[in-house]
Write a protein that holds these residues in place. Sequence first.
Motif, short mmCIF file in Angstrom:
data_model
loop_
_atom_site.label_atom_id
_atom_site.label_comp_id
_atom_site.label_asym_id
_atom_site.label_seq_id
_atom_site.Cartn_x
_atom_site.Cartn_y
_atom_site.Cartn_z
N ASP A 1 0.81 -1.21 0.00
CA ASP A 1 0.00 0.00 0.00
C ASP A 1 0.86 1.27 0.00
O ASP A 1 0.41 2.30 -0.48
N VAL A 2 2.07 1.21 0.55
CA VAL A 2 2.93 2.39 0.42
C VAL A 2 3.69 2.36 -0.91
O VAL A 2 4.01 3.40 -1.47
N ILE A 3 3.94 1.16 -1.43
CA ILE A 3 4.64 1.09 -2.73
C ILE A 3 3.73 1.69 -3.82
O ILE A 3 4.17 2.48 -4.63
N ILE A 4 2.46 1.29 -3.81
CA ILE A 4 1.50 1.93 -4.71
C ILE A 4 0.11 1.92 -4.06
O ILE A 4 -0.53 0.89 -3.96
N PRO A 5 -0.33 3.09 -3.59
CA PRO A 5 -1.60 3.16 -2.87
C PRO A 5 -2.79 2.68 -3.72
O PRO A 5 -2.79 2.82 -4.95
N ARG B 1 13.33 -6.41 6.43
CA ARG B 1 12.62 -7.69 6.32
C ARG B 1 11.21 -7.52 5.75
O ARG B 1 10.59 -6.48 5.89
N ASN B 2 10.73 -8.61 5.12
CA ASN B 2 9.33 -8.72 4.70
C ASN B 2 8.93 -7.64 3.69
O ASN B 2 7.82 -7.11 3.75
N PHE B 3 9.82 -7.33 2.78
CA PHE B 3 9.54 -6.29 1.78
C PHE B 3 8.36 -6.74 0.89
O PHE B 3 8.31 -7.86 0.44
N GLY B 4 7.44 -5.81 0.65
CA GLY B 4 6.33 -6.11 -0.27
C GLY B 4 5.19 -6.87 0.36
O GLY B 4 4.40 -7.50 -0.33
N CYS B 5 5.09 -6.82 1.69
CA CYS B 5 4.01 -7.56 2.33
C CYS B 5 2.68 -6.89 1.99
O CYS B 5 2.63 -5.73 1.64
N GLY B 6 1.63 -7.66 2.10
CA GLY B 6 0.31 -7.11 1.85
C GLY B 6 -0.32 -7.67 0.60
O GLY B 6 -0.28 -8.87 0.37
N PHE C 1 11.58 -11.16 1.71
CA PHE C 1 10.46 -10.66 0.91
C PHE C 1 9.17 -11.38 1.27
O PHE C 1 9.19 -12.53 1.69
N ALA C 2 8.06 -10.69 1.05
CA ALA C 2 6.77 -11.37 1.10
C ALA C 2 6.62 -12.13 -0.21
O ALA C 2 7.02 -11.66 -1.27
N ARG C 3 6.04 -13.30 -0.13
CA ARG C 3 6.06 -14.23 -1.26
C ARG C 3 5.38 -13.72 -2.53
O ARG C 3 5.89 -13.88 -3.62
#
Lengths: 471, 161
Positions: B16-20, B58-63, B86-88
Amino acid sequence: MGKTLFEKIWDAHIVVEKENSPSLIYIDRHLVHEVTSPQAFDGLRMNNRPVRRPDLTIATMDHNVPTNNRSLPILDQTSAVQIQTLEKNCNDFGIQLFDINSPNQGIVHVIGPQLGITLPGSTIVCGDSHTSTHGAFGALAFGIGTSEVEHVLASQTLWLEKPKPFEINVMGKRKNTHAVTAKDIILSIIKNIGTSGGNGTVIEYRGEGICDLSMEQRMTICNMSIEAGARAGIIAPDEKTFDYLRGRKYTPKNYESLVDYWRDDLKTDSDAKFEKNYTLHINHIAPQVSWGTNPGMTCDVTESIPFPEDFSKGDQNQKKGAEKALEYMALKPGTPITEIKIDRVFIGSCTNARLDDLIEASKVVKGRKLSQHVRAMVVPGSQMVKKQAEELGLDKIFTDANFEWRESGCSMCLGMNPDILSPGERCASTSNRNFEGRQGTGGRTHLVSPVMAAAAAIEGHFVDVREMDLN
Amino acid sequence: MKGNVIKYARDNIDTDVIIPGQYLKVHDYSELALHAMEGLDPDFHSKVKEGDFILSGRNFGCGSSREHAPIALSHSGIKAVLALSFARIFYRNAVDGAFLLPIEIEEDAYSNISEGDEIDIDIHTNEIKNITKNKTYKMKPFSEIIGKIIEAGGLFKYKPD
Ligand code: SF4
């Protein structure tokens, strides 16, 4: 050695398997919505490919549909285009679509089970991370990206690396089952294992505390598995599961013989091994409220906002994360949760917008009025939930208390349609993500259960619902 | 592969912060790129250059499963994201669509590489050279299949042997 439930379903769906490589897995059901599918259909067209099994593919529109009057045209042009595109794609490729005017329209993870599309032992995917919801029925269900959506449309299969089985035991009994809900159980789990605690795993939820839950509550638990980083969450099916699905619109004709097979087969063997274990005792858990910008930043309603150094337990990144979160949320360490005033309330989303959720929330609201400075909105998870709720008179209870009663969709869960927070507004929300800007730029989200959200709407600040009379 | 680093020293950078969410309706990728990282760093768009890398915890791209996240970064010029984990779904989206390389790094690279450092990533030797600081770190090698999908140029170009 025995197998876990997830491993049994996995093994039953292998098309191609090789050592140390991903497996090609057969997909039984593919759910499609308007946001993550357009590029996938474009890809099919470009390569002249048909949809391999349109009969196993079901579409609806949920993410950006307006939740006000459905008879009016959609004002937001880009939303309108996305919705028309899904209509055209479903038409061109022969896919069943529950469109904006269908009585079966709703959030994709609410309508799947409601229509009997979600079945135990099946593999289910959708271009949406909360597909994990369907695991509540003993299905292996997970979210995929748009390239994978295209792959499933074209081949009804997916290349997947096998996740590891993770056992979460929920022990004990809740003291007050109206005030302490499935949402509080799953938020407690995420608070304890962290937002990446489940990375690379499929979580199987087990134990007395899970068996006691209704199907709708189990969906709330599995729904948020992804917030713990897991690929999927799963719960072994039992009589509650079979009863729930019996007689639904798409429940298969040979249902009873399937139930016989599921009853015998769909459980983890007693000698199966999990890679990871965690146990939560729920005898004494309190209603949960998130205070930060990820679902792991959560505490009991009776606690105060933590100090970043206490929260981080020595981890520098965690500390920085907590400091940034508190700055964004405009909260000071040491403030009691019950002193946090709120501006907005959102009761909705695929986590908590089913009939049970609305019934429980209505008990708090009945005969009371919304706090003067709060604006509150109830968005049923599907048109069917909305209709059932209206038959019970819940709409009246909410509107009498000055809540808005809306049409179904994702709404303020992700802020794609006009239902958004203004910068700085603070919201008690029954959704699943409190990320920065999730509900609108600058909006501040506190994740809570439907009863906690309803109580906050009435009081204007968070309260411990265990102190209210909810029967 | 050489480039400069934009560092976000925190965990759990979410989609959501990478692209709202409000931009998920946008189909024009260059327009999507204008809003990349907007939720976290409003200056991102003005500072990012073609060929840059993002470095994070850690956990980049979660959500969310939104493919718009790697697309927005890749169309901003980002060639790789280096993160402790990373998040999968983000990871697979990045690789499947050949948008950018998700590179798992160790603690030493994470703490040692600073904003603006020029680094050189070699995915064959699994080494990251910090040209600015004259140091070398190891990256975690890609799994066999991920390596093959990357080599093929995405999931749809990949043909299993
Ligand atoms: S309600 Fe929210 S989390 Fe659920 S599918 Fe819609 S946007 Fe995603």
